[in-house]
Design a protein around this motif. Structure first.
Motif, short mmCIF file in Angstrom:
data_model
loop_
_atom_site.label_atom_id
_atom_site.label_comp_id
_atom_site.label_asym_id
_atom_site.label_seq_id
_atom_site.Cartn_x
_atom_site.Cartn_y
_atom_site.Cartn_z
N GLY A 125 0.82 -1.20 0.00
CA GLY A 125 0.00 0.00 0.00
C GLY A 125 0.85 1.25 0.00
N MET A 126 1.89 1.26 0.79
CA MET A 126 2.82 2.38 0.86
C MET A 126 3.42 2.67 -0.52
SD MET A 126 6.50 2.42 2.84
CE MET A 126 5.85 2.21 4.49
N SER A 127 3.96 1.61 -1.13
CA SER A 127 4.59 1.75 -2.44
C SER A 127 3.58 2.17 -3.50
CB SER A 127 5.26 0.43 -2.83
OG SER A 127 5.87 0.52 -4.08
N GLY A 128 2.39 1.56 -3.48
CA GLY A 128 1.38 1.87 -4.47
C GLY A 128 0.89 3.30 -4.39
N VAL A 129 0.67 3.78 -3.18
CA VAL A 129 0.22 5.17 -2.99
C VAL A 129 1.29 6.14 -3.47
CG1 VAL A 129 -0.12 6.88 -1.17
CG2 VAL A 129 -1.46 4.77 -1.17
N LEU A 130 2.54 5.90 -3.08
CA LEU A 130 3.62 6.79 -3.51
C LEU A 130 3.76 6.78 -5.02
CD1 LEU A 130 6.30 5.92 -0.80
CD2 LEU A 130 4.99 8.04 -0.98
N ASP A 131 3.64 5.61 -5.64
CA ASP A 131 3.76 5.49 -7.10
C ASP A 131 2.67 6.29 -7.80
OD1 ASP A 131 4.58 4.65 -9.61
OD2 ASP A 131 3.59 2.70 -9.46
N ASN A 132 1.46 6.24 -7.29
CA ASN A 132 0.35 6.97 -7.91
C ASN A 132 0.50 8.47 -7.76
OD1 ASN A 132 -2.06 5.24 -8.99
ND2 ASN A 132 -1.32 4.14 -7.21
N MET A 133 1.02 8.91 -6.62
CA MET A 133 1.03 10.34 -6.33
C MET A 133 2.30 11.05 -6.80
SD MET A 133 -1.93 10.40 -5.20
CE MET A 133 -1.87 12.18 -5.28
N ILE A 134 3.41 10.31 -6.93
CA ILE A 134 4.68 10.95 -7.27
C ILE A 134 4.95 10.88 -8.76
CG2 ILE A 134 7.20 10.77 -7.01
CD1 ILE A 134 6.73 9.71 -4.20
N GLU A 135 5.28 12.02 -9.32
CA GLU A 135 5.87 12.07 -10.67
C GLU A 135 7.32 12.49 -10.52
OE1 GLU A 135 3.41 12.99 -14.28
OE2 GLU A 135 2.53 14.41 -12.86
N PRO A 136 8.17 12.10 -11.48
CA PRO A 136 9.59 12.46 -11.38
C PRO A 136 9.79 13.95 -11.11
CG PRO A 136 9.26 10.93 -13.17
CD PRO A 136 7.89 11.28 -12.67
N ARG A 137 10.67 14.21 -10.15
CA ARG A 137 11.07 15.56 -9.72
C ARG A 137 10.06 16.23 -8.80
NH1 ARG A 137 12.63 14.87 -14.76
NH2 ARG A 137 10.79 15.85 -15.66
N ASP A 138 8.96 15.55 -8.46
CA ASP A 138 8.08 16.08 -7.41
C ASP A 138 8.88 16.19 -6.11
OD1 ASP A 138 5.75 16.47 -8.80
OD2 ASP A 138 4.73 14.67 -8.05
N LYS A 139 8.64 17.25 -5.38
CA LYS A 139 9.30 17.41 -4.08
C LYS A 139 8.40 16.78 -3.01
CE LYS A 139 11.68 21.11 -3.08
NZ LYS A 139 12.06 22.48 -2.66
N VAL A 140 8.98 15.86 -2.25
CA VAL A 140 8.24 15.15 -1.21
C VAL A 140 8.89 15.43 0.14
CG1 VAL A 140 7.42 12.92 -0.37
CG2 VAL A 140 7.59 13.34 -2.84
N LEU A 141 8.13 16.04 1.04
CA LEU A 141 8.62 16.31 2.39
C LEU A 141 8.22 15.13 3.27
CD1 LEU A 141 9.92 18.19 4.48
CD2 LEU A 141 7.67 19.27 4.78
N VAL A 142 9.21 14.39 3.77
CA VAL A 142 8.96 13.21 4.59
C VAL A 142 9.30 13.53 6.03
CG1 VAL A 142 9.53 10.79 4.96
CG2 VAL A 142 9.52 11.70 2.64
N CYS A 143 8.28 13.47 6.89
CA CYS A 143 8.48 13.72 8.33
C CYS A 143 8.80 12.39 9.00
CB CYS A 143 7.24 14.35 8.92
SG CYS A 143 6.88 16.00 8.25
N ILE A 144 10.02 12.24 9.47
CA ILE A 144 10.52 10.96 9.96
C ILE A 144 10.57 10.95 11.49
CG2 ILE A 144 12.48 9.36 9.94
CD1 ILE A 144 13.21 10.51 7.18
N ILE A 145 9.84 10.01 12.09
CA ILE A 145 9.88 9.83 13.54
C ILE A 145 10.24 8.38 13.90
CG2 ILE A 145 8.31 11.74 14.06
CD1 ILE A 145 6.03 9.72 14.30
N GLY A 146 10.78 7.65 12.92
CA GLY A 146 11.15 6.26 13.17
C GLY A 146 11.49 5.54 11.88
N TYR A 147 11.47 4.23 11.93
CA TYR A 147 11.90 3.37 10.83
C TYR A 147 11.08 3.58 9.56
CZ TYR A 147 12.54 -0.95 8.15
OH TYR A 147 12.77 -1.85 7.15
#
Length: 435
Positions: A125-147
């Motif tokens: 699900g994680m991979s599928g959602v990211l694949d659908n929403m991301i196009e090359p060079r889109d900027k993605v802000l990832v808030c990391i609080i763990g693994y």
């Protein structure tokens, strides 16, 4: 006429040769009913049957699975796996698809039309959602609080995203002001948050996040794997664009399906794509056809995307039905009560929470520091061998130095807490768990 006759004779000769070649691979065996064909000796397997498969399947006695990963499913979900199989395109199967969509919308508190379940784990699900929403060079802000935030950052990079990481120390979370500062500074196309970081036991609130993303014109993706069916998500009220989850935690099933939901705003971004998502199987447009969101039921034989496990659909449908029968508010309350009780019992044992602030602690998954002189791996082994209780010594972060217990679904009750904490007290008092 002569040319036609020559052609016909050639076809007959070729056909006879093909039949002869086919028969050469077989030997004929006389039987009471005539001739039967079997494979010739040089076509048989050159490898013997593996000895490992000649004995009965070996499993352990019933375990109480409370490691924070897959849990013991609701009986209703597990029993559904034994039901007779049906064809993928039968009317009852299609109705199950619609039932599942209704159930997912209910637990998420959303009206999103584009709500389906991918075949696969939560990471699918994680991979599928990211694949659908991301196009090359889109900027993605990832808030990391763990693994899991780190995993998302790696996957987003594989899809060609310009990944910006914001990180907090383990055991803490982001404030709304910190997230807004990140949005203001980086102006991303997509913001990612994990609602419940199971590797650290941290709860990241999502109240106000959707409003911020509307303000800064970005899409919100939220991982709700460790919160769905345990804590309120209220997807529509919080204006969250996309979420993904799995079937084996708060939904009370087993591993195998990953429900996802896309808001109308998220789908507008999907439709504006200049290229297709990389992975066909999790392309939400293809799945929308297969789940009859964009195709009518009458076109069922044109809506095929991939083979589906009808048994897994039974499982998820019944898990969702079990939650709906209890009532989502009651399910949230049961998990909250279980959390309060296990924190009370942990305090009596003198355990120190890995997450300092009580309001930052995840309801379903609790993590405590292993007491001084104790080894998390040995505690895990002791609990499993002596009591048949599976806990975790930590997932990557502080592995072996913590005790992780996940109580959700069928295990979210005080009786389970009592059994686990009684056993844990014995384990902590045993010299076998010394480091």
């Amino acid at each position: 006429m002569g040319r036609y006759l020559s052609f016909s004779i050639a076809v007959i000769i070729i056909t006879i040769k093909d039949i002869s070649s086919y028969h050469d691979n077989f030997t004929s065996v006389e039987s009471s009913e005539g001739v039967e064909w079997s494979l010739a000796r040089d076509q048989t397997s050159k490898y013997p049957s593996p000895d490992s498969l000649t004995s009965p399947l070996q499993t352990e006695p019933r375990r109480r699975l409370v490691s924070g990963g897959a849990t013991n499913p609701y009986n209703r979900s597990f029993d559904a796996l034994r039901l007779p199989m049906m064809g993928m395109m039968e009317d009852p199967t299609i109705k199950i698809l619609f039932d599942i969509q209704d159930g997912i919308r209910y637990v998420l508190q959303t009206k999103n039309e584009y709500t389906v379940a991918y075949h696969g784990t939560g990471t699918t699900g994680m991979s599928g959602v990211l694949d659908n929403m991301i196009e090359p060079r889109d900027k993605v802000l990832v808030c990391i609080i763990g693994y899991w935030g780190n995993v998302v950052a790696k996957i987003a990079q594989r899809f060609g995203a310009n990944v910006v990481r914001m990180e907090k120390s383990h055991g803490s979370r982001f404030s709304l002001n910190e997230i807004e500062a990140g949005l203001h500074r980086h102006r991303p196309n997509i913001l990612y948050l994990v609602n419940g970081e199971s590797s650290t036991g941290v709860y990241q609130p999502i109240d106000g996040i959707g409003n911020l993303c509307h303000k800064y014109n970005c899409i919100t993706i939220v991982d709700v794997i460790a919160t769905v069916g345990q804590q309120p998500i209220k997807m529509d009220e919080n204006k969250i664009d996309v979420v993904y989850m799995n079937s084996q935690k708060g939904l009370g099933g087993i591993v195998g399906l990953s429900p996802v939901s896309f808001s109308p705003r998220a789908m507008r971004k999907v439709r504006r794509r200049r290229s297709f998502p990389v992975i066909y199987q999790t392309d939400i447009n293809e799945q929308a056809d297969a789940w009859f969101i964009t195709k009518p039921v009458e076109s069922r034989h044109e809506a095929y995307t991939h083979s589906i496990s009808v048994s897994l659909l039974y499982m998820l449908r019944e898990g969702l039905a079990r939650v709906a029968e209890e009532g989502i508010e009651n399910v949230w309350e049961r998990h909250a009560d279980t959390h309060s009780y296990i924190q009370f019992r942990a305090a009596k044992l003198g355990l120190e929470s890995f997450v300092p602030k009580p309001e930052d602690r995840l309801i379903g998954t609790s993590i405590w520091k292993a007491p001084r002189g104790k080894d998390g791996f040995k505690i895990e082994k002791y609990m499993l061998e002596k009591f048949g209780i599976e806990i975790s010594p930590g997932l990557f972060i502080a592995s072996g130095k913590v005790i992780r217990v996940g109580l959700f679904g069928s295990n979210a009750n005080r009786e389970a807490v009592s059994r686990i904490m009684d056993a844990l007290e014995i384990a902590l008092n045993s010299t076998e768990t010394n480091s």
